[in-house]
Write an enzyme that holds these catalytic residues in place. Structure first.
Site, PDB file in Angstrom:
ATOM      1  N   ASN A   1       0.826  -1.217   0.000  1.00 55.07           N
ATOM      2  CA  ASN A   1       0.000   0.000   0.000  1.00 55.07           C
ATOM      3  C   ASN A   1       0.862   1.270   0.000  1.00 55.07           C
ATOM      4  O   ASN A   1       0.356   2.365   0.230  1.00 55.07           O
ATOM      5  CB  ASN A   1      -0.948   0.007   1.206  1.00 55.07           C
ATOM      6  CG  ASN A   1      -0.205  -0.037   2.535  1.00 55.07           C
ATOM      7  OD1 ASN A   1       1.025  -0.048   2.549  1.00 55.07           O
ATOM      8  ND2 ASN A   1      -0.935  -0.082   3.628  1.00 55.07           N
TER       9      ASN A   1
ATOM     10  N   HIS B   1       3.428   1.856   2.088  1.00 60.63           N
ATOM     11  CA  HIS B   1       3.996   2.284   3.374  1.00 60.63           C
ATOM     12  C   HIS B   1       5.517   2.145   3.377  1.00 60.63           C
ATOM     13  O   HIS B   1       6.080   1.282   2.708  1.00 60.63           O
ATOM     14  CB  HIS B   1       3.343   1.563   4.568  1.00 60.63           C
ATOM     15  CG  HIS B   1       3.700   0.132   4.778  1.00 60.63           C
ATOM     16  ND1 HIS B   1       2.777  -0.839   5.110  1.00 60.63           N
ATOM     17  CD2 HIS B   1       4.891  -0.522   4.750  1.00 60.63           C
ATOM     18  CE1 HIS B   1       3.382  -1.988   5.272  1.00 60.63           C
ATOM     19  NE2 HIS B   1       4.659  -1.835   5.049  1.00 60.63           N
TER      20      HIS B   1
ATOM     21  N   GLU C   1       1.732   4.091   7.497  1.00 60.93           N
ATOM     22  CA  GLU C   1       0.637   3.687   6.622  1.00 60.93           C
ATOM     23  C   GLU C   1       0.081   4.888   5.859  1.00 60.93           C
ATOM     24  O   GLU C   1       0.321   6.044   6.254  1.00 60.93           O
ATOM     25  CB  GLU C   1      -0.472   3.052   7.478  1.00 60.93           C
ATOM     26  CG  GLU C   1      -0.050   1.787   8.215  1.00 60.93           C
ATOM     27  CD  GLU C   1      -0.042   0.537   7.334  1.00 60.93           C
ATOM     28  OE1 GLU C   1       0.204   0.643   6.108  1.00 60.93           O
ATOM     29  OE2 GLU C   1      -0.274  -0.548   7.880  1.00 60.93           O
TER      30      GLU C   1
HETATM   31  C1  GLP Z   1       6.881  -4.508   6.509  1.00 59.97           C
HETATM   32  C2  GLP Z   1       7.882  -3.531   7.071  1.00 59.97           C
HETATM   33  C3  GLP Z   1       8.401  -2.615   6.028  1.00 59.97           C
HETATM   34  C4  GLP Z   1       8.807  -3.395   4.804  1.00 59.97           C
HETATM   35  C5  GLP Z   1       7.606  -4.057   4.220  1.00 59.97           C
HETATM   36  C6  GLP Z   1       7.924  -4.850   2.967  1.00 59.97           C
HETATM   37  O1  GLP Z   1       5.580  -4.045   6.544  1.00 59.97           O
HETATM   38  N1  GLP Z   1       7.365  -2.754   8.139  1.00 59.97           N
HETATM   39  O2  GLP Z   1       9.488  -1.882   6.551  1.00 59.97           O
HETATM   40  O3  GLP Z   1       9.360  -2.525   3.869  1.00 59.97           O
HETATM   41  O4  GLP Z   1       7.120  -4.950   5.195  1.00 59.97           O
HETATM   42  O5  GLP Z   1       8.309  -6.132   3.310  1.00 59.97           O
HETATM   43  P1  GLP Z   1       8.832  -7.216   2.300  1.00 59.97           P
HETATM   44  O6  GLP Z   1      10.234  -6.867   2.030  1.00 59.97           O
HETATM   45  O7  GLP Z   1       8.711  -8.511   3.057  1.00 59.97           O
HETATM   46  O8  GLP Z   1       7.975  -7.160   1.112  1.00 59.97           O
END
Ligand code: GLP
Length: 252
Positions: free
Chosen positions: A135, A137, A142
């Site tokens: 989304n 973030h 968020e």
């Molecule tokens: C989580 C973390 C983020 C991260 C995101 C993406 O929500 N809080 O900091 O960037 O996941 O994660 P992934 O790398 O597993 O797609």
């Protein structure tokens, strides 16, 4: 412009060399670190290269972006546990210089204030590494988070809870809140590097590219950062027009 590598492994090679070069130039580098599956190959390669090049990490300070509220440092899905597994326990860091929010802290508010303050006290972040949520973030900021935010407690969106529950065997254990560095803390880093890999990140990166700078797409704030680099693999870049994509040579 987006810097495009063929695959996650070549991004990991590139970033590991970049971080080592920065640490060699400035041994007391202050690094902002991220978690998530995107960072796993990056940390794995960094560990290999640090061993191979005998890099001294004893003066490096790190601040992690975020942590789940309610999970202790020993919970296998806590970000504290992740960092120790993938990085901190594998290399010669000074453990006193590794900072993460504490998900079990009794006074979350006070902790948040101290966290942003501590970043300032060490002179700010030299480089902040970021992943991105589906989304948009960054950290756990968020959609709708103020661009003036400091470290704070956040209620996780439905989308994020669904995305991240894949890591939890028992989905009911997926936390509803997290502590995250704020957008302003991230934007004050001297340099920011956002990484996204895989076809499942193609849509959010196309949204990022199309989006004006606005709080409903938190990552869009990086368009205002004087030194922000967005690194993608080909799969994550697949919905972007070729003219905004700069192919990078794979580094070993
Ligand atoms: C989580 C973390 C983020 C991260 C995101 C993406 O929500 N809080 O900091 O960037 O996941 O994660 P992934 O790398 O597993 O797609």
């Amino acid at each position: 412009m987006f810097l495009i590598f063929p695959d996650p492994q070549s991004i990991a090679n590139y970033l590991s060399s970049l971080f080592i070069e920065k640490i060699q130039k400035k041994p007391n580098l202050v690094l902002g670190l991220a978690t998530g599956s995107t960072m796993e190959p990056v940390y794995a390669r960094f560990v290999q290269k640090v061993h191979a090049c005998a890099v001294d990490l004893s003066k490096v300070t790190t601040f992690n972006l975020d942590e789940y509220v309610g999970l202790s440092a020993t919970h296998p899905q806590s970000y504290n546990y992740y960092m120790h597994q993938h990085l901190f326990d594998l290399l010669g860091f000074d453990q006193q210089r590794l900072f993460l929010p504490d998900g079990k802290c009794n006074d979350l508010q006070e902790q948040c204030e101290q966290y942003s303050q501590r970043i300032k006290e060490v002179g700010g972040l030299d480089v902040q590494l970021l992943g991105v949520g589906s989304n948009g973030h960054i950290g756990f900021n968020e959609p709708g988070t103020s661009f003036n935010s400091r470290t704070h407690v956040v209620g996780l969106s439905e989308r994020t809870r669904i995305d991240n529950s894949r890591f939890f065997d028992d989905k009911n254990e997926m936390p509803t809140q997290a502590i995250t560095m704020g957008i302003l803390d991230i934007m004050e880093a001297k340099e920011v590097i956002l990484v996204a890999t895989g076809a499942h990140k193609a849509e959010v990166m196309a949204n990022y590219w199309r989006s004006p700078v606005c709080e409903s797409m938190p990552a869009s704030v990086l368009k205002q950062h004087p030194k922000a680099l967005v690194i993608l693999d080909e799969a994550a870049a697949s919905l972007l027009p070729a003219e905004v994509c700069q192919p990078a040579m794979a580094m070993t």
